[in-house]
Design an enzyme around this catalytic site. Sequence first.
Site, PDB file in Angstrom:
ATOM      1  N   PHE A 286       2.482   7.153 -13.698  1.00 46.93           N
ATOM      2  CA  PHE A 286       1.060   7.203 -13.351  1.00 46.93           C
ATOM      3  C   PHE A 286       0.892   8.011 -12.064  1.00 46.93           C
ATOM      4  O   PHE A 286       1.868   8.449 -11.457  1.00 46.93           O
ATOM      5  CB  PHE A 286       0.510   5.782 -13.179  1.00 46.93           C
ATOM      6  CG  PHE A 286       1.030   5.088 -11.948  1.00 46.93           C
ATOM      7  CD1 PHE A 286       2.307   4.548 -11.936  1.00 46.93           C
ATOM      8  CD2 PHE A 286       0.261   4.999 -10.790  1.00 46.93           C
ATOM      9  CE1 PHE A 286       2.808   3.924 -10.803  1.00 46.93           C
ATOM     10  CE2 PHE A 286       0.757   4.370  -9.645  1.00 46.93           C
ATOM     11  CZ  PHE A 286       2.027   3.833  -9.657  1.00 46.93           C
ATOM     12  N   GLY A 287      -0.351   8.157 -11.656  1.00 46.56           N
ATOM     13  CA  GLY A 287      -0.645   8.807 -10.371  1.00 46.56           C
ATOM     14  C   GLY A 287      -0.055  10.212 -10.290  1.00 46.56           C
ATOM     15  O   GLY A 287      -0.210  11.043 -11.189  1.00 46.56           O
TER      16      GLY A 287
ATOM     17  N   ARG B 256       8.349   2.264  -3.753  1.00 43.76           N
ATOM     18  CA  ARG B 256       7.962   0.860  -3.975  1.00 43.76           C
ATOM     19  C   ARG B 256       9.198   0.017  -4.298  1.00 43.76           C
ATOM     20  O   ARG B 256       9.331  -1.106  -3.828  1.00 43.76           O
ATOM     21  CB  ARG B 256       6.927   0.753  -5.102  1.00 43.76           C
ATOM     22  CG  ARG B 256       6.173  -0.559  -5.102  1.00 43.76           C
ATOM     23  CD  ARG B 256       4.953  -0.561  -6.018  1.00 43.76           C
ATOM     24  NE  ARG B 256       5.025   0.440  -7.046  1.00 43.76           N
ATOM     25  CZ  ARG B 256       4.408   1.614  -6.996  1.00 43.76           C
ATOM     26  NH1 ARG B 256       3.620   1.899  -5.990  1.00 43.76           N
ATOM     27  NH2 ARG B 256       4.557   2.494  -7.957  1.00 43.76           N
TER      28      ARG B 256
ATOM     29  N   LYS C  42      13.316   5.290 -12.213  1.00 45.60           N
ATOM     30  CA  LYS C  42      12.355   5.494 -11.115  1.00 45.60           C
ATOM     31  C   LYS C  42      12.386   4.314 -10.146  1.00 45.60           C
ATOM     32  O   LYS C  42      12.452   4.503  -8.930  1.00 45.60           O
ATOM     33  CB  LYS C  42      10.943   5.683 -11.683  1.00 45.60           C
ATOM     34  CG  LYS C  42       9.903   5.841 -10.573  1.00 45.60           C
ATOM     35  CD  LYS C  42       8.472   5.893 -11.067  1.00 45.60           C
ATOM     36  CE  LYS C  42       7.518   5.682  -9.903  1.00 45.60           C
ATOM     37  NZ  LYS C  42       6.119   5.559 -10.277  1.00 45.60           N
TER      38      LYS C  42
ATOM     39  N   ASP D 163       0.866  -1.179   0.000  1.00 45.18           N
ATOM     40  CA  ASP D 163       0.000   0.000   0.000  1.00 45.18           C
ATOM     41  C   ASP D 163       0.903   1.229   0.000  1.00 45.18           C
ATOM     42  O   ASP D 163       1.933   1.245   0.676  1.00 45.18           O
ATOM     43  CB  ASP D 163      -0.919   0.005   1.215  1.00 45.18           C
ATOM     44  CG  ASP D 163      -2.179   0.815   0.937  1.00 45.18           C
ATOM     45  OD1 ASP D 163      -2.795   0.612  -0.123  1.00 45.18           O
ATOM     46  OD2 ASP D 163      -2.559   1.664   1.770  1.00 45.18           O
ATOM     47  N   THR D 164       0.516   2.226  -0.790  1.00 41.41           N
ATOM     48  CA  THR D 164       1.360   3.413  -0.971  1.00 41.41           C
ATOM     49  C   THR D 164       0.574   4.685  -0.716  1.00 41.41           C
ATOM     50  O   THR D 164      -0.612   4.764  -1.027  1.00 41.41           O
ATOM     51  CB  THR D 164       1.897   3.446  -2.420  1.00 41.41           C
ATOM     52  OG1 THR D 164       2.753   2.325  -2.611  1.00 41.41           O
ATOM     53  CG2 THR D 164       2.697   4.711  -2.698  1.00 41.41           C
TER      54      THR D 164
HETATM   55  P1  IMP Z   1      -1.416   1.894  -4.284  1.00 35.79           P
HETATM   56  O1  IMP Z   1      -1.528   1.601  -2.825  1.00 35.79           O
HETATM   57  O2  IMP Z   1      -0.140   1.370  -4.881  1.00 35.79           O
HETATM   58  O3  IMP Z   1      -2.625   1.502  -5.058  1.00 35.79           O
HETATM   59  O4  IMP Z   1      -1.277   3.484  -4.410  1.00 35.79           O
HETATM   60  C1  IMP Z   1      -2.297   4.378  -3.975  1.00 35.79           C
HETATM   61  C2  IMP Z   1      -2.275   5.646  -4.807  1.00 35.79           C
HETATM   62  O5  IMP Z   1      -1.049   6.339  -4.601  1.00 35.79           O
HETATM   63  C3  IMP Z   1      -2.358   5.415  -6.317  1.00 35.79           C
HETATM   64  O6  IMP Z   1      -3.677   5.382  -6.743  1.00 35.79           O
HETATM   65  C4  IMP Z   1      -1.631   6.621  -6.874  1.00 35.79           C
HETATM   66  O7  IMP Z   1      -2.480   7.732  -6.951  1.00 35.79           O
HETATM   67  C5  IMP Z   1      -0.580   6.900  -5.816  1.00 35.79           C
HETATM   68  N1  IMP Z   1       0.705   6.271  -6.158  1.00 35.79           N
HETATM   69  C6  IMP Z   1       1.182   5.078  -5.708  1.00 35.79           C
HETATM   70  N2  IMP Z   1       2.404   4.825  -6.184  1.00 35.79           N
HETATM   71  C7  IMP Z   1       2.705   5.876  -6.986  1.00 35.79           C
HETATM   72  C8  IMP Z   1       3.847   6.184  -7.783  1.00 35.79           C
HETATM   73  O8  IMP Z   1       4.838   5.443  -7.873  1.00 35.79           O
HETATM   74  N3  IMP Z   1       3.786   7.353  -8.447  1.00 35.79           N
HETATM   75  C9  IMP Z   1       2.739   8.212  -8.397  1.00 35.79           C
HETATM   76  N4  IMP Z   1       1.647   7.955  -7.684  1.00 35.79           N
HETATM   77  C10 IMP Z   1       1.632   6.795  -6.977  1.00 35.79           C
END
Ligand code: IMP
Length: 192
Positions: free
Chosen positions: A149-150, A178, A172, A69-70
Amino acid sequence: MKQIVFATNNKNKLREMREIMDGLYEVLGLDDIGCHEEIVEDAETLQGNAKIKADFVTNNYHLDCFADDTGLEVEALDGAPGVYSARYAGEHCSYQDNVRKLLAALKGVENRKAAFRTVIALNLDGKSYFFEGRCDGQITQEQRGTDGFGYDPIFQPEGFAETFAEMGHEGKNAISHRGRATQKLIAFLKNL
Ligand code: IMP
């Protein structure tokens, strides 16, 4: 070969992890184990949400599993959007909606410091482990770059002139939140 589940439906993350773990583990996605239920991520921390996903698989499918989770934590916004990064601009918002909302929230704000944080939860042989990766940087004044992305077009990692969206994937991954959390997970699994 030993099998391990990566609790994700994200094809890019899965492919990347399969390449990294080649020869060590066969990595299965949620699709591969027939898990199509929605896993509700309603914890208030990254660690909590990662654990919810890993536990869902371990408890229901009796398999070793890891999940990540990020969140993007912005200092001037007291750590927001953080655990709510995916739905910062609303429940069904796009990446662009989130980027625009964040730029608007920081309009005229001098302190642009931010950090991406990833937590990986691992359930292995009845025990739980956590691995964290962090990438410090700042939020740019406007979007730059088309890769990624994101929040990539507005995140400039410390020590670099480019945003994540202006770097290649390899560049990256080597320094990202990550990437760093994943390197810790791999080092742990290789040392078992
Ligand atoms: P997830 O937990 O990996 O799904 O990340 C949650 C949200 O954080 C994603 O929907 C993105 O908006 C943002 N996010 C996660 N990792 C990245 C990244 O490496 N770059 C940019 N945005 C990110």
